[in-house]
Design a protein around this motif. Structure first.
Motif, short mmCIF file in Angstrom:
data_model
loop_
_atom_site.label_atom_id
_atom_site.label_comp_id
_atom_site.label_asym_id
_atom_site.label_seq_id
_atom_site.Cartn_x
_atom_site.Cartn_y
_atom_site.Cartn_z
N LYS A 186 0.84 -1.21 0.00
CA LYS A 186 0.00 0.00 0.00
C LYS A 186 0.87 1.26 0.00
O LYS A 186 0.63 2.21 -0.75
CB LYS A 186 -0.92 -0.02 1.22
CG LYS A 186 -2.00 1.05 1.20
CD LYS A 186 -2.92 0.88 2.39
CE LYS A 186 -4.00 1.97 2.37
NZ LYS A 186 -4.91 1.85 3.54
N ASN A 187 1.91 1.26 0.86
CA ASN A 187 2.81 2.42 0.94
C ASN A 187 3.64 2.60 -0.34
O ASN A 187 3.96 3.72 -0.73
CB ASN A 187 3.74 2.29 2.15
CG ASN A 187 3.01 2.55 3.45
OD1 ASN A 187 1.97 3.20 3.46
ND2 ASN A 187 3.54 2.04 4.55
N THR A 188 4.01 1.47 -0.94
CA THR A 188 4.78 1.52 -2.19
C THR A 188 3.96 2.19 -3.29
O THR A 188 4.45 3.08 -4.00
CB THR A 188 5.20 0.10 -2.64
OG1 THR A 188 5.92 -0.53 -1.59
CG2 THR A 188 6.10 0.15 -3.88
N ILE A 189 2.70 1.79 -3.43
CA ILE A 189 1.82 2.41 -4.43
C ILE A 189 1.63 3.89 -4.12
O ILE A 189 1.67 4.74 -5.02
CB ILE A 189 0.46 1.67 -4.46
CG1 ILE A 189 0.65 0.26 -5.06
CG2 ILE A 189 -0.57 2.45 -5.30
CD1 ILE A 189 -0.58 -0.61 -5.02
N LYS A 190 1.47 4.19 -2.83
CA LYS A 190 1.28 5.59 -2.40
C LYS A 190 2.49 6.45 -2.76
O LYS A 190 2.37 7.61 -3.15
CB LYS A 190 1.04 5.61 -0.88
CG LYS A 190 0.60 6.96 -0.33
CD LYS A 190 0.34 6.85 1.16
CE LYS A 190 -0.03 8.23 1.73
NZ LYS A 190 -0.23 8.15 3.20
N LYS A 191 3.71 5.85 -2.65
CA LYS A 191 4.95 6.57 -2.96
C LYS A 191 4.99 6.99 -4.43
O LYS A 191 5.43 8.10 -4.75
CB LYS A 191 6.15 5.66 -2.62
CG LYS A 191 7.50 6.21 -3.05
CD LYS A 191 8.60 5.17 -2.80
CE LYS A 191 9.94 5.61 -3.38
NZ LYS A 191 10.99 4.57 -3.19
N TYR A 192 4.53 6.11 -5.32
CA TYR A 192 4.68 6.37 -6.75
C TYR A 192 3.47 7.02 -7.41
O TYR A 192 3.59 7.57 -8.51
CB TYR A 192 5.02 5.06 -7.48
CG TYR A 192 6.38 4.52 -7.14
CD1 TYR A 192 7.53 5.16 -7.59
CD2 TYR A 192 6.54 3.38 -6.34
CE1 TYR A 192 8.79 4.69 -7.26
CE2 TYR A 192 7.80 2.90 -6.02
CZ TYR A 192 8.92 3.56 -6.47
OH TYR A 192 10.16 3.09 -6.15
N THR A 193 2.33 7.00 -6.76
CA THR A 193 1.10 7.54 -7.36
C THR A 193 1.23 9.01 -7.79
O THR A 193 0.88 9.36 -8.92
CB THR A 193 -0.10 7.35 -6.41
OG1 THR A 193 -0.31 5.94 -6.23
CG2 THR A 193 -1.37 7.97 -6.99
#
Length: 347
Positions: free
Chosen positions: A4-11
């Motif tokens: 979830k945090n990884t997706i949030k980082k790149y969004t």
């Protein structure tokens, strides 16, 4: 980092490309982005490098060279995004399935490298004074290295009980000295041939040639990636670092390297002066000299074994390189003899 945090980082970064990530995998500085538009590669680089390399990529496209992994523009036309003091750029994710064996992949990479250099080749003006200065400075460095070698062997021979490193150095001294002399002679030949010339040939060089940076698409075509170190320079600046890495093995007669080099030369032949300089730089025993210099400067050797192992490995590199240099010399002499024989026949 959680998914979830990884997706949030790149969004926020991908929003500039109108890409909404569904899943992200991280591989060091590279992120594999899965979304409804396909699969992408997002590369993170140091912003101090800037996006100058984009200019070289676009120049290559303009010159007709398209075997480069495309770099996608953002919705507003930018080719890189600055986020939290990091620069990012987006590319398609290539499947990179190894359809070729180790030898064939390298051969294809060298053929494409030659095409890249050929299509971007241009002549630049070199002032005679600049050429002379480069020659004299390089010659001075070689002479200092020779003085170091002579001083170090004298010190070793005057020691009552040589260390394993010193004993090994004395065994290798003749070969190191020969390589240094060969490098110097080729440099002198190059200068003698070019001292009156005011032009030199340069190309866009990739800057970090490696099979890891040569990727295959789903059709099996090879493309270069990672142009972050691209610049204009002598084509040998791509060849020499690759050879230095490839020849760091146990002693062997590496005919594969010869085949790859001549795959390159068949598409982008070096001129006689370029070949002289290439052989001078290739033959130079830099790595083995550096380990000797580091050893000599140490006040107290805490790890004799580590130094001795490094000396041995760098000596193997020297001998592997020597084989390549001698084979190139032999092939070039044969080519010259054939050309002269053909000329005599025509006359």
């Amino acid at each position: 980092m959680s998914e979830k945090n990884t997706i949030k980082k790149y969004t926020p970064i991908l929003k500039s490309y109108a890409v909404e990530p569904h899943f992200v995998e991280e591989f060091g500085s590279l992120a594999k982005i899965y979304c409804n538009k396909g699969t992408f590669a997002l590369k993170e680089i140091d912003p101090h490098k800037g996006s100058d390399f984009i200019r070289y990529v676009r120049t290559l496209y303009q010159k007709g060279y398209n075997r480069i992994v495309p770099i996608f523009p953002t919705v507003d036309g930018r080719y890189a995004i600055l986020s939290e003091q990091k620069l990012y750029y987006l590319m398609p994710w290539l499947p990179n399935e190894d359809r070729e064996n180790y030898f064939k992949k390298h051969q294809q990479m060298f053929r494409e490298l030659a095409r890249l250099h050929l299509l971007s080749s241009k002549e630049v003006t070199i002032e005679k004074e600049d050429r002379q200065e480069h020659y004299e400075n390089t010659l001075l460095e070689l002479e200092k290295e020779q003085e170091f070698l002579d001083g170090f062997i004298e010190q070793c021979e005057n020691t009552e009980y040589m260390s394993p490193f010193e004993l090994m150095f004395c065994t290798y001294y003749h070969d190191i000295r020969q390589a240094l002399k060969y490098s110097e002679n080729k440099l002198k030949d190059w200068y003698e041939q070019t001292k009156e010339e005011e032009k030199a040939r340069v190309s866009i060089i990739h800057g970090k040639i490696s099979p890891e940076h040569f990727l295959y698409d789903e059709r099996g075509y090879g493309y270069f990636a990672n142009f972050e170190n691209a610049k204009y320079g002598p084509p040998s600046h791509d060849l020499l670092p690759f050879l230095a890495r490839s020849l760091k093995t146990t002693p062997k007669q590496n005919e594969d390297c010869i085949d790859w080099l001549y795959t390159y030369f068949n598409y982008y032949p070096l001129r006689s002066d370029e070949m002289l300089l290439f052989l001078s730089y290739l033959a130079h025993p830099g790595p083995v000299m550096k380990i000797c210099e580091r050893y000599m400067k140490e006040d107290f050797i805490s790890n004799e074994r580590k130094y001795t192992q490094k000396l041995l490995k760098n000596y193997w590199l020297l001998k592997n390189t020597e084989y390549i240099v001698m084979r190139v010399e032999e092939i070039e002499k044969q080519k010259k003899a054939q050309q002269e024989a053909q000329k005599e026949t025509q006359d």
